[in-house]
Design a protein around this motif. Structure first.
Motif, PDB file in Angstrom:
ATOM      1  N   HIS A 182       0.821  -1.201   0.000  1.00 16.68           N
ATOM      2  CA  HIS A 182       0.000   0.000   0.000  1.00 16.68           C
ATOM      3  C   HIS A 182       0.862   1.261   0.000  1.00 16.68           C
ATOM      4  O   HIS A 182       0.352   2.356   0.238  1.00 16.68           O
ATOM      5  N   ASP A 188      -2.498   5.929  -7.247  1.00 15.53           N
ATOM      6  CA  ASP A 188      -3.519   5.712  -6.228  1.00 15.53           C
ATOM      7  C   ASP A 188      -3.408   4.304  -5.655  1.00 15.53           C
ATOM      8  O   ASP A 188      -2.886   3.388  -6.294  1.00 15.53           O
ATOM      9  N   VAL A 190      -5.803   1.323  -4.221  1.00 15.35           N
ATOM     10  CA  VAL A 190      -7.213   0.938  -4.295  1.00 15.35           C
ATOM     11  C   VAL A 190      -7.488  -0.230  -3.358  1.00 15.35           C
ATOM     12  O   VAL A 190      -6.807  -1.264  -3.412  1.00 15.35           O
ATOM     13  N   GLU A 192     -10.487  -2.736  -2.823  1.00 14.13           N
ATOM     14  CA  GLU A 192     -11.701  -3.177  -3.492  1.00 14.13           C
ATOM     15  C   GLU A 192     -12.774  -3.586  -2.478  1.00 14.13           C
ATOM     16  O   GLU A 192     -12.469  -4.242  -1.479  1.00 14.13           O
ATOM     17  N   LYS A 204     -15.256   0.599  -4.253  1.00 15.24           N
ATOM     18  CA  LYS A 204     -13.851   0.715  -3.873  1.00 15.24           C
ATOM     19  C   LYS A 204     -13.652   1.899  -2.931  1.00 15.24           C
ATOM     20  O   LYS A 204     -14.446   2.840  -2.888  1.00 15.24           O
ATOM     21  N   CYS A 206     -10.458   4.396  -2.401  1.00 12.50           N
ATOM     22  CA  CYS A 206      -9.221   4.721  -3.118  1.00 12.50           C
ATOM     23  C   CYS A 206      -8.484   5.845  -2.397  1.00 12.50           C
ATOM     24  O   CYS A 206      -9.035   6.931  -2.200  1.00 12.50           O
ATOM     25  N   GLN A 208      -5.945   8.554  -2.816  1.00 16.94           N
ATOM     26  CA  GLN A 208      -5.484   9.266  -3.997  1.00 16.94           C
ATOM     27  C   GLN A 208      -4.093   9.857  -3.770  1.00 16.94           C
ATOM     28  O   GLN A 208      -3.795  10.395  -2.702  1.00 16.94           O
ATOM     29  N   CYS A 243     -13.232   3.806   5.651  1.00 13.22           N
ATOM     30  CA  CYS A 243     -12.231   4.676   5.029  1.00 13.22           C
ATOM     31  C   CYS A 243     -11.349   5.334   6.088  1.00 13.22           C
ATOM     32  O   CYS A 243     -10.117   5.386   5.944  1.00 13.22           O
TER      33      CYS A 243
END
Length: 254
Positions: A182, A188, A190, A192, A204, A206, A208, A243
């Motif tokens: 990561h 980016d 991602v 999933e 997803k 993501c 950025q 997130c």
């Protein structure tokens, strides 16, 4: 009207109307207008019924850049048009931030455009090592505050970041799977979002890429979240919590 000297009356002058204590002005055009709340939708989450993606921008804290002292994280949450939907702020003390770093437990409060708290995210203190599968990361999402609507549970895996999104009854609804590495430069990252059997990708999360300077000198990250339009609004809210957990686990500077 009579007056003397050089003073002249001001035409069409309107005195400001005093507002009662605690008055919150209505949202501006920069804010997403609130749609009608459907039955069964927690208050404040009606915003999520009409969107299939969110943009999350972590605010840059000057004190972190100048002295390297970790402050409470703050985020702006917007729709695809750039309109503000929510504002999120971490509540933590300086000792916990300093000694626990990105492993720290936290409470994040999510406010709507009227300043009302619509989500509360609670992360307890847990181990982050893959060598201890009995003490994995988790996050509880409440809406309204005090009423759990879902959970994010880390799944043990020796290499990949993996999570399960659960509903209020702790039943699995979705899976999240991240890449083995990561720490990608100039691209980016991602994660999933898949069906429970992990055969279909339905969305997803993501992280950025924000440029060399911002990546090197701050831990203020930008994220994008995509999910099906018809997904349960409570599960959409739990994905927002997922997130934040991913941000703390993998992208906060150690």
């Amino acid at each position: 009207m009579e007056y003397s000297g050089d003073a002249h009356p001001l035409p069409n002058y309107v005195h400001p109307v005093p507002q009662p204590p605690g008055y919150i002005p209505p949202p501006t055009i920069e804010s997403m207008p609130a749609p009608q709340r459907p039955a069964g939708c927690p208050p404040g989450l009606e915003y999520l019924t009409q969107i299939d993606q969110l943009l999350i921008h972590q605010q840059i804290e000057l004190i972190e850049i100048l002295v390297g002292w970790e402050s409470n994280n703050k985020y702006e949450i917007k729709n695809s048009l750039g309109q503000k939907v929510f504002f999120a702020a971490e509540e933590n003390d300086c000792c916990t931030r300093y000694w626990c770093g990105p492993l720290r437990p936290f409470t994040i409060k999510v406010l709507d455009n009227y300043g009302q708290e619509v989500l509360t995210l609670n992360r307890p203190l847990k181990c982050a090592s893959c060598c201890y599968p009995c003490c994995l990361q988790e996050l509880e999402v409440q809406a309204p505050p005090g009423n759990p609507i879902g959970y994010v549970i880390q799944d043990w895996h020796p290499l990949k970041p993996k999570f399960t999104i659960q509903n209020e009854r702790k039943e699995p609804v979705l899976k999240i799977e991240g890449p083995v590495c990561h720490c990608k430069c100039c691209s980016d990252v991602v994660f999933e979002v898949k069906s429970v059997d992990e055969t279909h990708v339905v969305g997803k999360i993501c992280k950025q890429w924000t440029g060399f300077l911002r990546e090197a000198y701050t831990d203020a990250d930008n994220f994008g979240i995509q999910f099906p339009m018809d997904l349960d609004v409570k599960i959409k809210a739990v994905m927002v919590g997922a997130c934040f957990l991913i941000d703390f686990m993998y992208f906060e500077q150690k």
